[in-house]
Design a protein around this motif. Structure first.
Motif, PDB file in Angstrom:
ATOM      1  N   GLY A  79      90.216  45.146  25.803  1.00 50.06           N
ATOM      2  CA  GLY A  79      89.276  45.741  25.936  1.00 50.06           C
ATOM      3  C   GLY A  79      88.323  45.856  24.707  1.00 50.06           C
ATOM      4  O   GLY A  79      88.801  45.473  23.655  1.00 50.06           O
ATOM      5  N   GLY A  80      87.370  46.543  25.016  1.00 52.15           N
ATOM      6  CA  GLY A  80      86.229  46.432  23.753  1.00 52.15           C
ATOM      7  C   GLY A  80      84.796  46.403  24.228  1.00 52.15           C
ATOM      8  O   GLY A  80      83.901  46.091  23.287  1.00 52.15           O
ATOM      9  N   GLY A  81      84.552  46.736  25.512  1.00 54.68           N
ATOM     10  CA  GLY A  81      83.072  46.520  26.133  1.00 54.68           C
ATOM     11  C   GLY A  81      82.477  45.292  25.838  1.00 54.68           C
ATOM     12  O   GLY A  81      81.215  45.360  25.832  1.00 54.68           O
ATOM     13  N   TYR A  82      83.046  44.141  25.853  1.00 55.79           N
ATOM     14  CA  TYR A  82      82.477  42.970  25.498  1.00 55.79           C
ATOM     15  C   TYR A  82      81.746  42.843  24.296  1.00 55.79           C
ATOM     16  O   TYR A  82      80.786  41.946  23.931  1.00 55.79           O
ATOM     17  CB  TYR A  82      81.443  42.341  26.753  1.00 55.79           C
ATOM     18  N   SER A  83      82.152  43.765  23.326  1.00 60.04           N
ATOM     19  CA  SER A  83      81.381  43.705  21.869  1.00 60.04           C
ATOM     20  C   SER A  83      82.361  43.432  20.876  1.00 60.04           C
ATOM     21  O   SER A  83      82.309  42.817  19.908  1.00 60.04           O
ATOM     22  CB  SER A  83      80.840  45.164  21.778  1.00 60.04           C
ATOM     23  N   ILE A  84      83.436  43.909  21.163  1.00 58.73           N
ATOM     24  CA  ILE A  84      84.714  44.005  20.236  1.00 58.73           C
ATOM     25  C   ILE A  84      85.840  43.581  21.121  1.00 58.73           C
ATOM     26  O   ILE A  84      86.205  43.804  22.178  1.00 58.73           O
ATOM     27  CB  ILE A  84      84.991  45.105  19.085  1.00 58.73           C
ATOM     28  N   LEU A  85      87.289  43.360  20.413  1.00 59.90           N
ATOM     29  CA  LEU A  85      88.552  43.414  21.128  1.00 59.90           C
ATOM     30  C   LEU A  85      89.360  44.290  20.317  1.00 59.90           C
ATOM     31  O   LEU A  85      89.564  44.108  19.331  1.00 59.90           O
ATOM     32  CB  LEU A  85      89.144  41.842  20.981  1.00 59.90           C
ATOM     33  N   ALA A  86      90.046  45.166  21.125  1.00 57.04           N
ATOM     34  CA  ALA A  86      91.005  46.118  20.528  1.00 57.04           C
ATOM     35  C   ALA A  86      92.342  45.321  20.583  1.00 57.04           C
ATOM     36  O   ALA A  86      93.093  45.458  21.331  1.00 57.04           O
ATOM     37  CB  ALA A  86      91.161  47.493  21.236  1.00 57.04           C
ATOM     38  N   TYR A  87      92.484  44.479  19.469  1.00 50.85           N
ATOM     39  CA  TYR A  87      93.340  43.520  19.483  1.00 50.85           C
ATOM     40  C   TYR A  87      94.888  43.734  19.522  1.00 50.85           C
ATOM     41  O   TYR A  87      95.550  43.209  20.289  1.00 50.85           O
ATOM     42  CB  TYR A  87      93.022  42.296  18.566  1.00 50.85           C
ATOM     43  N   ASP A  88      95.369  44.687  18.733  1.00 47.37           N
ATOM     44  CA  ASP A  88      96.608  45.265  18.563  1.00 47.37           C
ATOM     45  C   ASP A  88      96.821  46.335  20.027  1.00 47.37           C
ATOM     46  O   ASP A  88      97.644  46.233  20.440  1.00 47.37           O
ATOM     47  CB  ASP A  88      96.886  45.873  17.468  1.00 47.37           C
ATOM     48  N   TRP A  89      96.017  47.316  19.990  1.00 50.54           N
ATOM     49  CA  TRP A  89      96.085  48.529  20.860  1.00 50.54           C
ATOM     50  C   TRP A  89      96.221  48.010  22.258  1.00 50.54           C
ATOM     51  O   TRP A  89      96.875  48.713  22.954  1.00 50.54           O
ATOM     52  CB  TRP A  89      94.582  49.551  20.615  1.00 50.54           C
ATOM     53  N   GLU A  90      95.674  46.876  22.614  1.00 52.93           N
ATOM     54  CA  GLU A  90      95.534  46.468  23.912  1.00 52.93           C
ATOM     55  C   GLU A  90      95.862  45.204  24.097  1.00 52.93           C
ATOM     56  O   GLU A  90      95.510  44.461  25.172  1.00 52.93           O
ATOM     57  CB  GLU A  90      93.982  47.049  24.871  1.00 52.93           C
ATOM     58  N   GLY A  91      96.647  44.571  23.109  1.00 52.17           N
ATOM     59  CA  GLY A  91      97.012  43.270  22.925  1.00 52.17           C
ATOM     60  C   GLY A  91      98.060  42.944  22.419  1.00 52.17           C
ATOM     61  O   GLY A  91      99.180  42.955  23.301  1.00 52.17           O
ATOM     62  N   THR A  92      98.291  42.775  21.222  1.00 55.42           N
ATOM     63  CA  THR A  92      99.643  42.394  20.776  1.00 55.42           C
ATOM     64  C   THR A  92     100.634  43.431  20.983  1.00 55.42           C
ATOM     65  O   THR A  92     101.992  43.147  21.150  1.00 55.42           O
ATOM     66  CB  THR A  92      99.503  41.935  19.190  1.00 55.42           C
ATOM     67  N   ASP A  93     100.389  44.718  21.102  1.00 58.74           N
ATOM     68  CA  ASP A  93     101.510  45.619  21.272  1.00 58.74           C
ATOM     69  C   ASP A  93     102.040  45.410  22.491  1.00 58.74           C
ATOM     70  O   ASP A  93     103.322  45.773  22.673  1.00 58.74           O
ATOM     71  CB  ASP A  93     100.792  47.176  20.945  1.00 58.74           C
ATOM     72  N   PHE A  94     101.203  45.134  23.381  1.00 60.63           N
ATOM     73  CA  PHE A  94     101.883  45.091  24.624  1.00 60.63           C
ATOM     74  C   PHE A  94     102.457  43.718  24.907  1.00 60.63           C
ATOM     75  O   PHE A  94     103.539  43.750  25.599  1.00 60.63           O
ATOM     76  CB  PHE A  94     100.582  45.176  25.797  1.00 60.63           C
ATOM     77  N   ALA A  95     102.203  42.819  24.235  1.00 61.87           N
ATOM     78  CA  ALA A  95     102.946  41.348  24.466  1.00 61.87           C
ATOM     79  C   ALA A  95     104.302  41.566  23.778  1.00 61.87           C
ATOM     80  O   ALA A  95     105.264  41.088  24.197  1.00 61.87           O
ATOM     81  CB  ALA A  95     102.024  40.388  23.292  1.00 61.87           C
ATOM     82  N   LYS A  96     104.603  42.157  22.712  1.00 59.78           N
ATOM     83  CA  LYS A  96     105.741  42.590  22.124  1.00 59.78           C
ATOM     84  C   LYS A  96     106.545  43.698  23.141  1.00 59.78           C
ATOM     85  O   LYS A  96     107.627  43.315  23.267  1.00 59.78           O
ATOM     86  CB  LYS A  96     105.659  43.014  20.907  1.00 59.78           C
ATOM     87  N   TRP A  97     105.954  44.460  23.598  1.00 61.23           N
ATOM     88  CA  TRP A  97     106.748  45.369  24.607  1.00 61.23           C
ATOM     89  C   TRP A  97     107.029  44.609  25.673  1.00 61.23           C
ATOM     90  O   TRP A  97     108.205  44.744  26.331  1.00 61.23           O
ATOM     91  CB  TRP A  97     105.728  46.366  25.089  1.00 61.23           C
ATOM     92  N   LEU A  98     106.214  43.653  26.287  1.00 60.26           N
ATOM     93  CA  LEU A  98     106.523  42.846  27.487  1.00 60.26           C
ATOM     94  C   LEU A  98     107.950  42.010  27.005  1.00 60.26           C
ATOM     95  O   LEU A  98     108.744  41.720  28.064  1.00 60.26           O
ATOM     96  CB  LEU A  98     105.563  41.901  27.891  1.00 60.26           C
ATOM     97  N   ASN A  99     107.821  41.410  25.904  1.00 59.65           N
ATOM     98  CA  ASN A  99     108.943  40.615  25.379  1.00 59.65           C
ATOM     99  C   ASN A  99     110.429  41.530  25.454  1.00 59.65           C
ATOM    100  O   ASN A  99     111.368  40.862  25.805  1.00 59.65           O
ATOM    101  CB  ASN A  99     108.620  40.329  23.780  1.00 59.65           C
ATOM    102  N   SER A 100     110.216  42.550  25.180  1.00 61.05           N
ATOM    103  CA  SER A 100     111.554  43.491  25.166  1.00 61.05           C
ATOM    104  C   SER A 100     112.051  43.710  26.505  1.00 61.05           C
ATOM    105  O   SER A 100     113.129  43.950  26.834  1.00 61.05           O
ATOM    106  CB  SER A 100     111.221  44.756  24.464  1.00 61.05           C
ATOM    107  N   GLN A 101     111.159  43.240  27.515  1.00 55.79           N
ATOM    108  CA  GLN A 101     111.690  43.375  29.131  1.00 55.79           C
ATOM    109  C   GLN A 101     111.773  41.873  29.624  1.00 55.79           C
ATOM    110  O   GLN A 101     112.020  41.679  30.874  1.00 55.79           O
ATOM    111  CB  GLN A 101     110.371  43.920  29.843  1.00 55.79           C
TER     112      GLN A 101
END
Length: 303
Positions: A79-101
């Motif tokens: 997310g980021g209001g279509y102005s920025i991307l909260a790239y780790d907070w709502e992105g790569t952090d979740f990708a890594k967590w999903l990998n652990s599953q």
């Protein structure tokens, strides 16, 4: 000697870790609906990595170890209001967590409609989202992914993009097509986390609407980009999570979408927590909402 041994072990492990991660551009050359301009991507790393003015959209792919891979994949829209991307907070952090599953996580660095290089800004995020899911299906065999188990996850304005993809996955704009475009862009399931949904209800997030549609939005466009008005029987099964005390994106957004899904008999699971605010991501330290990821995993196992 002990330190040398540790270094040797890390050197042996590191290549295998790297093999599980790859970044690919969504488009060859200048992306569609974009002019070639000398514009720079903006990256700010102050607690959260915030990316703006994306010019080269990409997917960053995180694959789980084959021994635990479930075959599921989740394409993630920060997310980021279509102005920025909260790239780790709502992105790569979740990708890594999903990998652990045992789940593949694919983070989309999608173009943002505020960029001066775009010729039709409102169409670009959806176009990038469609391309991302098609690329995952194209690479599914080599990534050990089941192409019938490719879902999406979106946060806040990324949730708006995910709900738009869920209801407009077959939307077409006039542009050159290639073989990837022959693949389906329909998600097999959708995970919406404190999503922006409506542009016609009083619960709108005006910042996201203005960023995507501009200052003077027509009623026709507002309705087109209000996902609750575009649900069909073919909209994918959906998991929604929201906090009741969210003052940025009111919980009514999730309630509206859930009601629309039920009306069309689309399987849906809605989880509203009394507290958590907006942007809680993992929810750590936010009370009951920090358990939402466990509920999500149970839902995904039973799809």
């Amino acid at each position: 000697m002990k330190s040398l041994f540790i270094l040797l072990v890390l050197a042996m492990i590191f290549p295998s870790i790297q093999a599980q991660q790859v970044t690919l551009p969504l488009w060859e050359g200048t992306p569609p609906l974009q002019k070639a301009m000398d514009l720079k991507e903006e990256v700010v790393s102050e607690g959260i990595v915030r990316i703006g003015n994306v010019q080269i959209p990409t997917i960053e792919v995180y694959l789980p170890a084959k021994q635990i891979a479930t075959g599921q994949a989740v394409v993630i829209f920060p997310g980021g209001g279509y102005s920025i991307l909260a790239y780790d907070w709502e992105g790569t952090d979740f990708a890594k967590w999903l990998n652990s599953q045992g789940i593949a996580g694919i983070v989309v660095k999608y173009r943002l409609p505020k960029s001066a290089s775009l010729t039709d800004p409102k169409e670009v995020p959806l176009m990038d989202a469609q391309r991302a899911i098609r690329m995952v299906r194209q690479n599914a065999p080599s990534w050990n992914i089941d192409p019938t188990k490719v879902g999406i996850m979106g946060f806040s304005a990324g949730g708006h993009l995910a709900s738009t993809l869920s209801t407009q996955y077959d939307h077409v704009v006039d542009r050159p097509m290639d073989s990837i475009d022959q693949l389906s862009a329909r998600p097999d399931f959708s995970i919406l986390v404190y999503p922006v949904i409506t542009f016609v209800n009083p619960a709108i997030h005006s910042g996201s609407m203005k960023a995507l549609l501009g200052e003077n939005q027509s009623e026709e466009l507002k309705k087109r980009f209000s996902a609750e008005l575009n649900v069909t029987a073919e909209t994918p099964p959906t998991f929604l999570v929201h906090a009741g005390d969210d003052t940025a994106v009111p919980v009514e957004n999730s309630l509206l979408y859930y009601a629309a899904l039920r009306e069309k008999a689309v399987p849906a699971s809605l989880h509203v927590y009394p507290k958590g605010g907006h942007g809680f991501a993992f929810g750590l330290g936010k009370g009951p909402v920090e358990n939402w990821r466990g509920v999500l995993l149970d839902w995904m196992k039973n799809l």
